[in-house]
Design a protein around this motif. Structure first.
Motif, short mmCIF file in Angstrom:
data_model
loop_
_atom_site.label_atom_id
_atom_site.label_comp_id
_atom_site.label_asym_id
_atom_site.label_seq_id
_atom_site.Cartn_x
_atom_site.Cartn_y
_atom_site.Cartn_z
N ALA A 37 -4.19 5.21 -3.12
CA ALA A 37 -4.58 5.65 -4.47
C ALA A 37 -3.63 5.08 -5.51
O ALA A 37 -4.04 4.74 -6.62
CB ALA A 37 -4.60 7.18 -4.54
N CYS A 38 -2.37 4.94 -5.16
CA CYS A 38 -1.39 4.37 -6.09
C CYS A 38 -1.00 2.94 -5.72
O CYS A 38 -0.88 2.08 -6.58
CB CYS A 38 -0.12 5.23 -6.12
SG CYS A 38 -0.40 6.89 -6.76
N HIS A 39 -0.78 2.70 -4.43
CA HIS A 39 -0.26 1.41 -3.99
C HIS A 39 -1.37 0.39 -3.74
O HIS A 39 -1.07 -0.75 -3.38
CB HIS A 39 0.60 1.59 -2.73
CG HIS A 39 1.85 2.36 -3.00
ND1 HIS A 39 2.96 1.81 -3.60
CD2 HIS A 39 2.16 3.66 -2.75
CE1 HIS A 39 3.90 2.73 -3.71
NE2 HIS A 39 3.44 3.86 -3.20
N MET A 40 -2.62 0.77 -3.92
CA MET A 40 -3.80 -0.07 -3.78
C MET A 40 -4.12 -0.36 -2.31
O MET A 40 -3.26 -0.28 -1.45
CB MET A 40 -3.68 -1.39 -4.55
CG MET A 40 -3.37 -1.21 -6.02
SD MET A 40 -4.70 -0.27 -6.83
CE MET A 40 -3.74 0.78 -7.91
N ALA A 41 -5.37 -0.69 -2.06
CA ALA A 41 -5.83 -0.93 -0.69
C ALA A 41 -5.08 -2.07 -0.02
O ALA A 41 -4.82 -2.03 1.18
CB ALA A 41 -7.33 -1.21 -0.68
N ASP A 42 -4.70 -3.08 -0.81
CA ASP A 42 -3.99 -4.22 -0.24
C ASP A 42 -2.47 -4.02 -0.22
O ASP A 42 -1.74 -4.88 0.24
CB ASP A 42 -4.32 -5.51 -0.99
CG ASP A 42 -3.95 -5.46 -2.47
OD1 ASP A 42 -3.33 -4.47 -2.92
OD2 ASP A 42 -4.28 -6.43 -3.17
N GLY A 43 -2.00 -2.88 -0.72
CA GLY A 43 -0.58 -2.57 -0.72
C GLY A 43 0.23 -3.31 -1.77
O GLY A 43 1.45 -3.25 -1.77
N LYS A 44 -0.45 -3.99 -2.70
CA LYS A 44 0.27 -4.80 -3.68
C LYS A 44 0.64 -4.04 -4.95
O LYS A 44 1.18 -4.63 -5.88
CB LYS A 44 -0.55 -6.04 -4.01
CG LYS A 44 -0.67 -6.97 -2.81
CD LYS A 44 -1.39 -8.23 -3.13
CE LYS A 44 -1.46 -9.11 -1.88
NZ LYS A 44 -2.26 -10.30 -2.11
N GLY A 45 0.37 -2.74 -4.99
CA GLY A 45 0.77 -1.94 -6.14
C GLY A 45 0.05 -2.39 -7.41
O GLY A 45 -1.00 -3.00 -7.35
N GLY A 46 0.63 -2.07 -8.53
CA GLY A 46 0.02 -2.49 -9.79
C GLY A 46 0.57 -1.73 -10.96
O GLY A 46 1.49 -0.93 -10.84
#
Length: 146
Positions: free
Chosen positions: A51-60
């Protein structure tokens, strides 16, 4: 090569076969070096972390409000780094000792370190429990330190 195996329909007998396969494959030249037996880490990541770190784990996010990337994060090379963040929290990242079990924390950290990075050493439930115990240890009264 990494394989994902679900234990849902396999049961204990299937787990024994998988364990034997992994041991044999790891001993064979060019064999598999890791097999993810449980989906728990991925499920915790998908239900909570992405929800925070994104599905790909790349944050944002924008500067000053950025969500750190977990994918390709060199800090995660140190197994204690991720454990400490989940146990104690940091910045806007809450602690998860009231939300996840030590086993779930170990599973999600192992998933993040192995699937979103290239750090194959698993985090164990015992690692997380040690960090929790250390964070709950009382600080010494330093009135006598002066």
């Amino acid at each position: 090569m990494k394989s994902t195996i679900s234990l849902g329909a396999m049961g204990v007998a299937g787990l024994a076969l998988v364990t034997a396969f992994v041991a044999q494959a790891q001993d064979a030249p060019g064999g598999a070096t890791s097999v993810e037996v449980s989906q728990e880490g991925r499920e915790v990541y998908e239900q909570i972390c992405q929800a925070c770190h994104m599905a790909d784990g790349k944050g944002g996010g924008e500067a000053g409000a950025a969500i750190p990337a977990l994918a390709g994060n060199p800090n995660l090379a140190d197994p204690a780094f991720g454990v400490g963040i989940l146990v104690k929290g940091r910045g806007a990242m809450p602690w998860f000792t009231d939300i996840l079990t030590p086993g779930q924390m170990a599973a999600v950290l192992t998933y993040v370190r192995s699937d979103l990075n290239d750090y194959p050493e698993p985090i164990t439930e015992a690692d997380v429990k040690r960090a929790i115990a250390a964070s709950e240890a009382p600080t010494p009264d330093c009135s006598s330190c002066r």
